[in-house]
Design a protein around this motif. Sequence first.
Motif, PDB file in Angstrom:
ATOM      1  N   UNK A  14       0.840  -1.205   0.000  1.00 56.91           N
ATOM      2  CA  UNK A  14       0.000   0.000   0.000  1.00 56.91           C
ATOM      3  C   UNK A  14       0.870   1.249   0.000  1.00 56.91           C
ATOM      4  N   UNK A  15       1.931   1.247   0.772  1.00 57.17           N
ATOM      5  CA  UNK A  15       2.830   2.400   0.809  1.00 57.17           C
ATOM      6  C   UNK A  15       3.457   2.686  -0.540  1.00 57.17           C
ATOM      7  N   UNK A  16       3.949   1.659  -1.196  1.00 58.10           N
ATOM      8  CA  UNK A  16       4.558   1.834  -2.516  1.00 58.10           C
ATOM      9  C   UNK A  16       3.519   2.293  -3.531  1.00 58.10           C
ATOM     10  N   UNK A  17       2.330   1.709  -3.466  1.00 60.83           N
ATOM     11  CA  UNK A  17       1.265   2.085  -4.392  1.00 60.83           C
ATOM     12  C   UNK A  17       0.890   3.559  -4.230  1.00 60.83           C
ATOM     13  N   UNK A  18       0.703   4.006  -2.997  1.00 64.79           N
ATOM     14  CA  UNK A  18       0.330   5.401  -2.751  1.00 64.79           C
ATOM     15  C   UNK A  18       1.453   6.342  -3.181  1.00 64.79           C
ATOM     16  N   UNK A  19       2.689   5.961  -2.903  1.00 64.12           N
ATOM     17  CA  UNK A  19       3.824   6.779  -3.316  1.00 64.12           C
ATOM     18  C   UNK A  19       3.863   6.936  -4.837  1.00 64.12           C
ATOM     19  N   UNK A  20       3.737   5.834  -5.559  1.00 65.18           N
ATOM     20  CA  UNK A  20       3.758   5.892  -7.030  1.00 65.18           C
ATOM     21  C   UNK A  20       2.580   6.687  -7.577  1.00 65.18           C
ATOM     22  N   UNK A  21       1.411   6.473  -6.997  1.00 64.13           N
ATOM     23  CA  UNK A  21       0.228   7.200  -7.427  1.00 64.13           C
ATOM     24  C   UNK A  21       0.433   8.707  -7.225  1.00 64.13           C
ATOM     25  N   UNK A  36      -1.811   9.039 -18.877  1.00 61.74           N
ATOM     26  CA  UNK A  36      -3.232   8.734 -18.814  1.00 61.74           C
ATOM     27  C   UNK A  36      -3.400   7.224 -18.812  1.00 61.74           C
ATOM     28  N   UNK A  37      -3.972   6.708 -17.740  1.00 61.88           N
ATOM     29  CA  UNK A  37      -4.212   5.269 -17.620  1.00 61.88           C
ATOM     30  C   UNK A  37      -5.624   5.084 -17.103  1.00 61.88           C
ATOM     31  N   UNK A  38      -6.567   4.870 -18.012  1.00 58.60           N
ATOM     32  CA  UNK A  38      -7.971   4.813 -17.591  1.00 58.60           C
ATOM     33  C   UNK A  38      -8.324   3.570 -16.778  1.00 58.60           C
ATOM     34  N   UNK A  39      -7.428   2.597 -16.728  1.00 54.73           N
ATOM     35  CA  UNK A  39      -7.727   1.354 -16.024  1.00 54.73           C
ATOM     36  C   UNK A  39      -7.058   1.288 -14.658  1.00 54.73           C
ATOM     37  N   UNK A  40      -6.760   2.446 -14.026  1.00 53.82           N
ATOM     38  CA  UNK A  40      -6.087   2.435 -12.734  1.00 53.82           C
ATOM     39  C   UNK A  40      -6.888   1.720 -11.648  1.00 53.82           C
ATOM     40  N   UNK A  41      -8.232   1.672 -11.716  1.00 52.91           N
ATOM     41  CA  UNK A  41      -8.940   0.898 -10.688  1.00 52.91           C
ATOM     42  C   UNK A  41      -8.568  -0.588 -10.692  1.00 52.91           C
ATOM     43  N   UNK A  42      -8.156  -1.105 -11.852  1.00 50.78           N
ATOM     44  CA  UNK A  42      -7.733  -2.503 -11.922  1.00 50.78           C
ATOM     45  C   UNK A  42      -6.514  -2.715 -11.031  1.00 50.78           C
ATOM     46  N   UNK A  43      -5.597  -1.774 -11.017  1.00 48.20           N
ATOM     47  CA  UNK A  43      -4.410  -1.868 -10.169  1.00 48.20           C
ATOM     48  C   UNK A  43      -4.814  -1.854  -8.702  1.00 48.20           C
ATOM     49  N   UNK A  44      -5.759  -1.003  -8.351  1.00 42.65           N
ATOM     50  CA  UNK A  44      -6.231  -0.937  -6.965  1.00 42.65           C
ATOM     51  C   UNK A  44      -6.874  -2.266  -6.557  1.00 42.65           C
ATOM     52  N   UNK A  45      -7.689  -2.823  -7.430  1.00 44.66           N
ATOM     53  CA  UNK A  45      -8.359  -4.095  -7.143  1.00 44.66           C
ATOM     54  C   UNK A  45      -7.336  -5.218  -6.994  1.00 44.66           C
ATOM     55  N   UNK A  46      -6.378  -5.292  -7.909  1.00 45.45           N
ATOM     56  CA  UNK A  46      -5.360  -6.337  -7.832  1.00 45.45           C
ATOM     57  C   UNK A  46      -4.488  -6.200  -6.589  1.00 45.45           C
TER      58      UNK A  46
END
Length: 63
Positions: A14-21, A36-46
């Motif tokens: 989660x820390x790495x994900x939030x940092x990158x985001x 532009x990455x319209x499928x970013x929710x897929x990354x959150x779900x995975x």
Amino acid sequence: MNYIRRMSVGVITIGIFILCWGVVWLGNDMGWWAFSFPFWPVIVILTGVMILLYELKKSVTEE
């Protein structure tokens, strides 16, 4: 007494994900790049699925 502190994979992920985001968001706002990455929710779900599976595996092995 020696206490060994271990961070769980979920917290690190989660820390790495939030940092990158945050870096991508800041770069877009500052005009450094146009990402532009319209499928970013897929990354959150995975990421969530990965954390859940890790925690389930950890709880099963502790029993």
